[in-house]
Design a protein around this motif. Sequence first.
Motif, PDB file in Angstrom:
ATOM      1  N   TRP A 102       0.843  -1.191   0.000  1.00 35.40           N
ATOM      2  CA  TRP A 102       0.000   0.000   0.000  1.00 35.40           C
ATOM      3  C   TRP A 102       0.884   1.249   0.000  1.00 35.40           C
ATOM      4  CZ3 TRP A 102      -4.719  -0.568   3.811  1.00 35.40           C
ATOM      5  CH2 TRP A 102      -5.473  -1.690   3.422  1.00 35.40           C
ATOM      6  N   ALA A 118      -4.060   6.370   2.659  1.00 38.46           N
ATOM      7  CA  ALA A 118      -3.689   5.175   1.882  1.00 38.46           C
ATOM      8  C   ALA A 118      -4.347   5.331   0.512  1.00 38.46           C
ATOM      9  CB  ALA A 118      -4.166   3.918   2.587  1.00 38.46           C
ATOM     10  N   ILE A 121      -2.909   0.370  -4.139  1.00 36.60           N
ATOM     11  CA  ILE A 121      -2.133  -0.866  -3.986  1.00 36.60           C
ATOM     12  C   ILE A 121      -1.139  -0.994  -5.130  1.00 36.60           C
ATOM     13  CG2 ILE A 121      -2.258  -3.378  -3.730  1.00 36.60           C
ATOM     14  CD1 ILE A 121      -5.206  -3.038  -2.985  1.00 36.60           C
ATOM     15  N   ILE A 193      -7.876   0.342  -2.974  1.00 38.85           N
ATOM     16  CA  ILE A 193      -7.904  -0.467  -1.752  1.00 38.85           C
ATOM     17  C   ILE A 193      -9.360  -0.719  -1.358  1.00 38.85           C
ATOM     18  CG2 ILE A 193      -7.262  -0.562   0.685  1.00 38.85           C
ATOM     19  CD1 ILE A 193      -4.984   1.382   0.025  1.00 38.85           C
TER      20      ILE A 193
END
Length: 275
Positions: A102, A118, A121, A193
């Motif tokens: 991540w 975040a 990915i 994500i």
Amino acid sequence: MWKLARRPKWIALLALALGIAAAFAAMGQWQLERATEEAIVDERDTETPEPLTALAEPQQVMTSEASGRIVTVDGQWVAGDDLVVTGRQTVTEVDGSREGDWVVRHLRTADGASLAVAIGILPPGASIPNLDAGPASLTGRYVPSESPQTSDFEAGERTAIAVADLVNVWPEPGPIYSGYLVLSEAPDGLATIPAPPPEFEGQLNLLNVFYAIEWVIFGGFALYLWWRLMRDEYEKEQAEAEEAAAAAASGGDGGDGSGGTALDPAPAPQPATLN
């Protein structure tokens, strides 16, 4: 014994015992209702976007109202603070479970606070692609920070998104939010994500259930006590009746056995003595 139970005294005591048992049963029902009420899930709306500033404040513990909510936030990316969190297990409906890295970025919000984001990915071991800098308007799910203890810092691996760790990594964190944001849509070059809505589960309060069982036992004991007292009196009356019968039998069987009393014969007359 049932003739004894039909006496007014024992009928009244039975009514009293039934009343006490009913009251105890009502208390048990109340405790059970309390246990089930606490297990009822109070679902809240987590999918309607709300400004992050309306739900959370920097340097404050995350509230249950803010946890798992879709939020919006405006700010500016801080250059040079991008991180890679490795070994993340991602579960999707299409690909199932797979491991990836991540990318976590540092956003400076409009009020000068820091927020970990975040953004997407990467395949394991891949490098961070060129990312947009400057101002950003973001939408994502605000989730609690993770524990830094899962990371192996000595090996140079970071496997958790921990705000307590980021405070020491970012050169100028300033006031920082206690949770992090998972973007709803990843930028180009990254996979999004998955961030499903939180599941709200109710848990039965076992202490209240235990109290409910106790009240039921107390109600049963009230009825048992009535039966025990009545049986004791029945046994006492039976014993007294047996003793009375035994005394009557022994009192009517005395003397010579013929039911009467023997009289001693009178002494015989003595002859006169002549001088």
